[in-house]
Design a protein around this motif. Structure first.
Motif, PDB file in Angstrom:
ATOM      1  N   ILE A   1       0.853  -1.208   0.000  1.00 18.37           N
ATOM      2  CA  ILE A   1       0.000   0.000   0.000  1.00 18.37           C
ATOM      3  C   ILE A   1       0.878   1.243   0.000  1.00 18.37           C
ATOM      4  CG2 ILE A   1      -1.752   1.300   1.272  1.00 18.37           C
ATOM      5  CD1 ILE A   1      -2.500  -1.397   2.648  1.00 18.37           C
ATOM      6  N   ARG A   2       0.536   2.178  -0.881  1.00 18.80           N
ATOM      7  CA  ARG A   2       1.281   3.435  -0.919  1.00 18.80           C
ATOM      8  C   ARG A   2       0.335   4.572  -0.567  1.00 18.80           C
ATOM      9  NH1 ARG A   2       3.240   5.200  -6.646  1.00 18.80           N
ATOM     10  NH2 ARG A   2       1.395   6.514  -6.602  1.00 18.80           N
ATOM     11  N   ILE A   3       0.750   5.388   0.359  1.00 20.49           N
ATOM     12  CA  ILE A   3      -0.052   6.563   0.709  1.00 20.49           C
ATOM     13  C   ILE A   3       0.827   7.791   0.529  1.00 20.49           C
ATOM     14  CG2 ILE A   3      -1.340   7.753   2.514  1.00 20.49           C
ATOM     15  CD1 ILE A   3      -1.823   5.060   3.846  1.00 20.49           C
ATOM     16  N   SER A   4       0.382   8.726  -0.311  1.00 20.77           N
ATOM     17  CA  SER A   4       1.175   9.930  -0.526  1.00 20.77           C
ATOM     18  C   SER A   4       0.341  11.174  -0.266  1.00 20.77           C
ATOM     19  CB  SER A   4       1.738   9.944  -1.939  1.00 20.77           C
ATOM     20  OG  SER A   4       0.728   9.644  -2.886  1.00 20.77           O
ATOM     21  N   ILE A   5       1.012  12.133   0.331  1.00 19.52           N
ATOM     22  CA  ILE A   5       0.356  13.414   0.613  1.00 19.52           C
ATOM     23  C   ILE A   5       1.208  14.527   0.032  1.00 19.52           C
ATOM     24  CG2 ILE A   5      -0.428  15.009   2.393  1.00 19.52           C
ATOM     25  CD1 ILE A   5      -0.904  12.649   4.220  1.00 19.52           C
ATOM     26  N   GLY A   6       0.572  15.370  -0.769  1.00 16.86           N
ATOM     27  CA  GLY A   6       1.265  16.497  -1.367  1.00 16.86           C
ATOM     28  C   GLY A   6       0.246  17.580  -1.656  1.00 16.86           C
ATOM     29  N   ARG A   7       0.730  18.652  -2.233  1.00 16.07           N
ATOM     30  CA  ARG A   7      -0.176  19.763  -2.529  1.00 16.07           C
ATOM     31  C   ARG A   7      -1.338  19.279  -3.389  1.00 16.07           C
ATOM     32  NH1 ARG A   7       0.545  22.504  -6.751  1.00 16.07           N
ATOM     33  NH2 ARG A   7       2.791  22.119  -6.769  1.00 16.07           N
ATOM     34  N   ARG A   8      -0.999  18.482  -4.388  1.00 12.44           N
ATOM     35  CA  ARG A   8      -2.023  18.052  -5.331  1.00 12.44           C
ATOM     36  C   ARG A   8      -3.070  17.156  -4.669  1.00 12.44           C
ATOM     37  NH1 ARG A   8       0.174  16.133 -11.050  1.00 12.44           N
ATOM     38  NH2 ARG A   8      -0.749  14.073 -10.796  1.00 12.44           N
ATOM     39  N   SER A   9      -2.622  16.225  -3.837  1.00 12.35           N
ATOM     40  CA  SER A   9      -3.597  15.336  -3.191  1.00 12.35           C
ATOM     41  C   SER A   9      -4.474  16.135  -2.229  1.00 12.35           C
ATOM     42  CB  SER A   9      -2.886  14.198  -2.457  1.00 12.35           C
ATOM     43  OG  SER A   9      -2.320  14.624  -1.243  1.00 12.35           O
ATOM     44  N   LEU A  10      -3.856  17.112  -1.556  1.00 14.35           N
ATOM     45  CA  LEU A  10      -4.632  17.905  -0.594  1.00 14.35           C
ATOM     46  C   LEU A  10      -5.685  18.738  -1.319  1.00 14.35           C
ATOM     47  CD1 LEU A  10      -1.821  18.951   1.903  1.00 14.35           C
ATOM     48  CD2 LEU A  10      -3.674  17.313   2.263  1.00 14.35           C
ATOM     49  N   GLU A  11      -5.323  19.258  -2.500  1.00 15.11           N
ATOM     50  CA  GLU A  11      -6.305  20.009  -3.290  1.00 15.11           C
ATOM     51  C   GLU A  11      -7.471  19.110  -3.688  1.00 15.11           C
ATOM     52  OE1 GLU A  11      -3.050  23.075  -5.277  1.00 15.11           O
ATOM     53  OE2 GLU A  11      -4.022  21.535  -6.524  1.00 15.11           O
ATOM     54  N   ASN A  12      -7.175  17.815  -3.836  1.00 13.95           N
ATOM     55  CA  ASN A  12      -8.235  16.872  -4.200  1.00 13.95           C
ATOM     56  C   ASN A  12      -8.956  16.304  -2.983  1.00 13.95           C
ATOM     57  OD1 ASN A  12      -7.966  17.021  -6.994  1.00 13.95           O
ATOM     58  ND2 ASN A  12      -6.209  15.633  -6.952  1.00 13.95           N
ATOM     59  N   GLY A  13      -8.539  16.758  -1.809  1.00  8.42           N
ATOM     60  CA  GLY A  13      -9.324  16.393  -0.634  1.00  8.42           C
ATOM     61  C   GLY A  13      -8.672  15.436   0.335  1.00  8.42           C
ATOM     62  N   GLY A  14      -7.392  15.159   0.224  1.00  9.95           N
ATOM     63  CA  GLY A  14      -6.786  14.287   1.238  1.00  9.95           C
ATOM     64  C   GLY A  14      -5.507  13.641   0.779  1.00  9.95           C
ATOM     65  N   ALA A  15      -5.394  12.352   1.043  1.00  8.14           N
ATOM     66  CA  ALA A  15      -4.187  11.604   0.703  1.00  8.14           C
ATOM     67  C   ALA A  15      -4.482  10.652  -0.453  1.00  8.14           C
ATOM     68  CB  ALA A  15      -3.705  10.801   1.909  1.00  8.14           C
ATOM     69  N   GLU A  16      -3.479  10.428  -1.274  1.00  7.30           N
ATOM     70  CA  GLU A  16      -3.663   9.466  -2.359  1.00  7.30           C
ATOM     71  C   GLU A  16      -3.270   8.076  -1.864  1.00  7.30           C
ATOM     72  OE1 GLU A  16      -2.232  10.156  -6.573  1.00  7.30           O
ATOM     73  OE2 GLU A  16      -0.986   8.445  -5.957  1.00  7.30           O
ATOM     74  N   VAL A  17      -4.149   7.118  -2.148  1.00  7.11           N
ATOM     75  CA  VAL A  17      -3.886   5.741  -1.743  1.00  7.11           C
ATOM     76  C   VAL A  17      -3.809   4.878  -2.999  1.00  7.11           C
ATOM     77  CG1 VAL A  17      -4.736   3.748  -0.446  1.00  7.11           C
ATOM     78  CG2 VAL A  17      -5.125   6.075   0.423  1.00  7.11           C
ATOM     79  N   LYS A  18      -2.730   4.117  -3.110  1.00  5.60           N
ATOM     80  CA  LYS A  18      -2.564   3.267  -4.279  1.00  5.60           C
ATOM     81  C   LYS A  18      -2.002   1.913  -3.857  1.00  5.60           C
ATOM     82  CE  LYS A  18       0.020   2.736  -8.573  1.00  5.60           C
ATOM     83  NZ  LYS A  18       0.603   1.454  -8.119  1.00  5.60           N
ATOM     84  N   LEU A  19      -2.524   0.872  -4.463  1.00  5.03           N
ATOM     85  CA  LEU A  19      -1.971  -0.450  -4.217  1.00  5.03           C
ATOM     86  C   LEU A  19      -0.853  -0.713  -5.219  1.00  5.03           C
ATOM     87  CD1 LEU A  19      -5.207  -2.562  -3.558  1.00  5.03           C
ATOM     88  CD2 LEU A  19      -3.693  -1.438  -1.918  1.00  5.03           C
ATOM     89  N   ARG A  20       0.178  -1.365  -4.763  1.00  2.11           N
ATOM     90  CA  ARG A  20       1.327  -1.622  -5.635  1.00  2.11           C
ATOM     91  C   ARG A  20       0.944  -2.530  -6.791  1.00  2.11           C
ATOM     92  NH1 ARG A  20       4.496  -2.027  -8.852  1.00  2.11           N
ATOM     93  NH2 ARG A  20       6.775  -2.232  -8.757  1.00  2.11           N
TER      94      ARG A  20
END
Length: 579
Positions: A540-559
């Motif tokens: 599981i990958r969770i990333s937080i950046g300006r772009r994800s925050l603008e979209n409402g939170g953290a991005e979650v992606k499965l490998r």
RNA sequence: CGGGGCAUAGCUCAGCUUGGUAGAGCGCUCGCUUUGGGAGCGAGAGGCCGUCGGUUCGAGUCCGGCUGCCCCGACCA
């Protein structure tokens, strides 16, 4: 774990001497580092994978009433002398001269230690059956380490040892271990094929290898197209097809210039190689005996088949085989290149004088063969067994291969594949209790030799196998069960907000029971962090950046998937738990 | 153990043919810039060219021995 504090780093390029995918990726992703041929350091990430595999192994072994322990890796010579394996293993074991006539071997395996323990701890049938196992280093001076984790000089093995009062007890326990092995590989995400293996000179009734089909493997095994038969090439049986002709030709000697190989003979005569017989000459030495106490063996097989030396050795009682010299061949009256049993003094049985001729059963399937005439440049046509020659012993000594008919169902076609041996279960029987006279008192009040089984799995090799199966062009794709961390958390922003959110999330995820590797490295570009995350392969990958925050939170992606979801910070823990 | 290949910076490799001051990219350090897929500019650090010997005025380069590593094969409870 914070990546800013982690030891070692990923590599953009793999060392040029790494060939296999798993070898390259494990090095690039900082899971292993080479120290010498077949000798590796398990870096923190690799060690976590091994520990996860360890936990699965312990769980499954404990489930079948096993007890984990830890045995020494430095073995006094004496315990190996008792089983006769100090000499037998001299080419494989690292044997250390400690001075003062003290010798030690570095553990290539642990049967000797176990049999010593059984002698000390097991008194009667009330102490049996038992199973102990341990997970520790093995050392073998392999002639050719290869493929990174596939063949190592120093490796980590789970080896289990069962002990029983009787063969029935061993037979009864064996299927439990077999099933535990299937469970283990299943939990690691690996499909293995259990195959019947050669029991070899060690005796015993049954042995199974658990094979992972792979072109880079070292084992050949046989599968049936029709039934579920699968066997190591050294144990595989097949049906000899072909019938005897209704009426037999006369034996006839013909001139065959320049026909020293089966193919040349067949071409010269315009027949298939299955219409010829070929001869193979070996020198057979009984186990534990000196070579000069051995004997010459003349093996005969239909020309389209090959002799399998392990089958041949087993048919002769587990002898050591080497090719015979030209002098030894000529001494029997045979002519190399043009040899056949015709006209030789063939021994009636093992104790009689004459040449010991062992034939594969295939010589009975067919007739009117072309065979050597024991004379340079001459062959016989119209040769038929048993009309024209005798054999000492008839046995299955042919190697099964592509296109042969399955010996199990009699219908399917066999095919041969390469595989990596992921595990091995072995009924040892009395191999170790007999020479050490290790007994337990039975209910009858009499001592009984203790039956043993041993069961091995290489942890580092298994890690390599998992990577061979679970990777893509970007890196490793760890199955959840063995991944070094559940979650790869990344801070992609340089501002305060994403960092603060990540720092908090790191704590919250760990509190929720996840293992987390946190890429908190400052001054590292997002691109680098993404590449590293893909390479290391957490599920599981969770990333937080300006772009994800603008979209409402953290991005979650499965490998193992291309989908990306943006999840509100408040829902994140619940969301990840549901994955 | 047999056959083949390689050995130069942490990693990938050039330089060797034709002997004459040690090279590149990535990585690393510093500064500035950049911040969602291995980013840019500038300045640096870093090598007993595996090792021993030979040829030579001079060897990373030519010759020989050794060692290490990789691949194929043999071997592998």
């Amino acid at each position: 774990m914070k990546l800013s504090r982690s030891f070692g780093k990923t590599l953009r390029e793999a060392p040029s001497d790494a060939e296999m995918v798993s070898h390259k990726l494990l090095i690039r992703a900082n899971f292993i580092r080479p120290l010498g041929a077949g000798i590796y350091t398990y870096m923190p990430l690799g060690y976590r994978v091994l520990n996860n595999i360890h936990a699965i192994l312990s769980d499954e072994m404990d489930d079948i009433d096993g007890q984990e322990m830890l045995m020494p890796n430095l073995h006094p010579k004496e315990i190996w002398d008792r089983t006769g394996r100090w000499a037998q293993y001299s080419g494989v074991m690292f044997q250390i001269d400690a001075g003062g006539n003290r010798w030690y071997g570095m553990s290539p395996t642990h049967e000797e230690v176990v049999i010593d323990l059984i002698g000390r701890e097991v008194d009667s049938y009330r102490d049996l059956p038992r199973m102990v196992y341990h997970i520790s280093k093995k050392y073998r001076d392999e002639a050719r380490p290869r493929g990174g984790m596939i063949r190592l000089r120093e490796f980590i093995m789970k080896d289990a040892y069962s002990m029983h009062l009787s063969e029935e007890s061993l037979d009864e326990y064996y299927p439990d271990m077999y099933q535990a092995y299937l469970n283990i590989f299943n939990r690691c995400g690996i499909d293995v094929i259990p195959v019947q293996a050669d029991t070899g000179a060690m005796g015993g009734k049954s042995s199974h290898e658990f094979l992972f089909p792979h072109d880079g493997g070292e084992d050949d095994f046989i599968q049936c197209s029709n039934c579920d038969y699968a066997a190591n090439v050294e144990a595989a049986t097949f049906v000899r097809t072909g019938d005897k002709p209704d009426s037999l030709e006369e034996l006839n000697k013909i001139l065959t210039p320049d026909c020293k190989t089966i193919q040349a003979v067949a071409d010269f005569c315009g027949i298939a190689t299955s219409q010829t017989l070929k001869a193979v000459f070996l020198w057979a030495t009984p186990p534990g005996k000196a070579e000069k106490e051995g004997k010459f063996v003349f093996a005969v097989i239909r020309g389209d088949l090959d002799v399998n030396e392990v089958k041949l050795s087993n048919a002769l009682g587990g002898v050591e085989l080497r090719p015979a010299t030209e002098e030894e061949i000529k001494a029997t009256g045979a002519m190399p290149g043009y040899a056949s049993p015709i006209g030789l003094n063939v021994a009636k049985d093992a104790d009689s004088d004459g040449v010991y001729v062992i034939a594969d059963t295939s010589i009975e399937n067919g007739g009117d063969f072309v065979v050597g005439a024991n004379e340079v440049e001459y062959h016989y046509t119209g040769t038929n067994y048993p009309r024209d020659f005798a054999v000492t012993q008839m046995a299955d000594i042919a190697e099964a291969g592509n296109g042969h008919v399955c010996g199990n169902c009699g219908e399917g076609t066999l095919s041969s594949r390469k595989a990596i041996e992921a595990g091995h279960c072995f009924k040892l029987g009395l191999r170790y209790s007999k020479p050490t006279n290790t007994t337990a008192l039975g209910p009858d009040g009499k001592p009984h030799l203790v039956y043993m089984g041993s069961y091995g799995i290489g942890l580092d090799r298994l890690m390599g196998i998992i990577v061979e199966k679970y990777h893509d062009e970007s890196g490793i794709v760890w199955p959840r069960s063995v991944a070094p961390y559940d979650i790869h958390l990344m801070n992609l922003g340089k501002e305060e907000e994403p960092k603060a959110l990540c720092d908090q999330l790191y704590k919250d995820l760990k509190a929720a029971g996840f293992s987390v590797i946190y890429d908190d490295r400052p001054k590292v570009n997002p691109g680098v962090k993404f590449k590293d995350a893909d390479l290391m392969g957490m599920p599981i990958r969770i990333s937080i950046g300006r772009r994800s925050l603008e979209n409402g939170g953290a991005e979650v992606k499965l490998r193992n998937s291309a989908d990306r979801d943006v999840v509100a910070m408040d829902d994140l823990i619940a969301h990840v738990k549901a994955l």
